[in-house]
Design a protein around this motif. Structure first.
Motif: not given
Lengths: 241, 194
Positions: A28-29, A35, A72-77, A79, A82, A104, A107, B1, B70-72, B74-75, B80, B94
């Motif tokens: 896909l990348e 995509v 806790r939340q994780i930050g944006p990816l 990218r 391409a 993932l 956790a 993108m 909630w956790r992700t 931001g992703r 997409r 899941r």
């Protein structure tokens, strides 16, 4: 390329194993048209849920809202744009994606976070970090072989510098009733036990330590609980030296 | 993108604002999450229940998936796919991980044999709501092999290899049928992008 492209439907339906998922994500990348197709097919699959909605118990809401307060939340990816990347970097990136997927899974415990589960999650997270280190090692070498009877795939990523390897299994045939896949390293006629996938389990990722002085990596089907030495000629065997 | 921002045809099942809610959730807004929860929980739980079947386990998986949202948050990348399909991808993954890790293939194959009528149940469960009728009608437009492939993969969590085994069909055939089926459903449901 066209072969992997036909996987878009199975990918959108989640009907692929971990390795295929990574391979397709990598595809896909490099394929903007794909995509778009995958986005459409995934949205279509999501509509299938319209037919099965169900009202969850009221306590689930309280429990989820309570848990997010402690999560806790994780930050944006971020990218990268391409464009063509060297093959080695592409693999590296796919490898990180596998590791991220492992993290993932590791956790994601439930709110019924009993002590044991928390400990398990911590142990798994530590193992996931180890796995990622192997997958991203500068000397990482990738080998793959079909599973027993040609079903599924066994992928082995070896880092001699770290003296470790990561074995990923996807879509293997069942090891049999009350049997498990067991991993070995071999030197001459000496086999060393390197862990089991678990009774009836046909996919998974295992960290294998102590590979530098070994000659082969092998997988056999053993009775549940495992054996002290292989009881069959390994249906899967990869060279380590 | 470079791909265009997808637009799913607006309909009653997806009121506007899920994207905005998700963006607020990504910034740690718990109130926004509570609103989001009420919008998505019946679909997340319904999907988990359909795939896993055991209510206790489905509740656990739905909880894990919702906390993952909630956790992700931001992703989430709107380029997409739509917010709801992102959420349901998490939930389906899941649920599939749960069934694939917990049951030996032999068990699941046996179970599938006694639950052949699952698709009919799915159809039965569909009430008079428009979207449900639409999904049901569109599923009815598929060929039998296409419908079975989609049913076993999406509602039962089988891999395409397992589906091929269960249907006694060749792997490339099953892969192609899954893609054809989704393309046909996409056109029938009017899921359009760009």
């Amino acid at each position: 390329m066209s072969d992997i492209h036909t996987l878009s439907g199975a990918y959108a339906l989640d009907a692929v194993d971990d390795i295929e998922r990574v391979a397709f994500a990598r595809h896909l990348e490099e394929c903007p048209a794909c995509v778009r197709e995958v986005a459409e097919l995934t949205a279509t699959a999501a509509r299938l849920v319209d037919a099965v909605t169900a009202v969850p118990p009221a306590w689930l809401r309280e429990r989820v809202l309570d848990e997010i307060g402690r999560t806790r939340q994780i930050g944006p990816l971020i990218r990268r744009p391409a464009h063509a990347v060297p093959a080695t970097r592409r693999w590296r990136r796919a490898a990180v994606a596998v590791a991220a997927a492992v993290v993932l899974v590791a956790a994601g415990g439930g709110a019924l976070a009993q002590e044991q589960r928390v400990r398990d999650a911590q142990r798994q997270a530590a193992q996931a970090a180890e796995i990622e280190a192997v997958l991203t090692a500068p000397d990482a070498m990738v080998q793959a072989a079909p599973g027993p009877d040609g079903l599924g795939r066994v992928t082995l990523v070896t880092s001699r510098a770290r003296d470790e390897a990561v074995a990923a299994f996807g879509g293997l045939e069942s090891p049999g009733v009350d049997r498990t896949y067991q991993l070995w390293t071999q030197r001459g006629d000496q086999s060393t036990d390197k862990g089991k996938l678990g009774t009836g389990v046909t996919s998974g990722t295992v960290l294998v330590a102590g590979v530098r002085t070994e000659q082969k990596f092998a997988v056999t089907r053993e009775p549940a609980g495992g054996s002290t030495a292989p009881t069959e000629v390994p249906p899967v065997s990869l060279k380590l030296d | 993108m470079t791909s265009p921002r997808p637009r799913v045809r607006p309909d009653a099942a997806e009121p506007p604002g899920l994207d905005d809610l998700l963006r607020r959730v990504a910034r740690g807004d718990e109130d926004a999450f509570a609103v989001l929860y009420d919008r998505i929980a019946p679909r997340v739980y319904g999907l988990a229940l359909r795939v896993i079947r055991d209510p206790a386990q489905a509740e656990e998986v739905a909880q894990e998936a919702l906390v993952d949202v909630w956790r992700t948050a931001g992703r989430y990348d709107p380029a997409r796919g739509s917010a709801i399909s992102w959420v349901l991808t998490i939930a389906h993954r899941r649920a599939v991980d749960r069934v694939r890790s917990e049951q030996a293939t032999a068990d699941r194959t046996r179970r599938a044999a006694v639950t052949e009528v699952a698709f009919d149940e799915v159809v039965e469960e569909a009430t008079a709501r428009f979207e449900q009728q639409q999904v049901r009608r569109c599923l009815g437009n598929l060929t039998e092999l296409q419908r079975e492939a989609v049913d076993l993969a999406y509602y039962h969590g089988y891999s395409y290899r397992e589906v091929a085994e269960l249907l006694g069909a060749a792997l490339p055939t099953v892969k192609t049928r899954m893609r054809d089926a989704l393309i046909r459903l996409r056109d029938c449901l009017g899921v359009s992008f760009g």
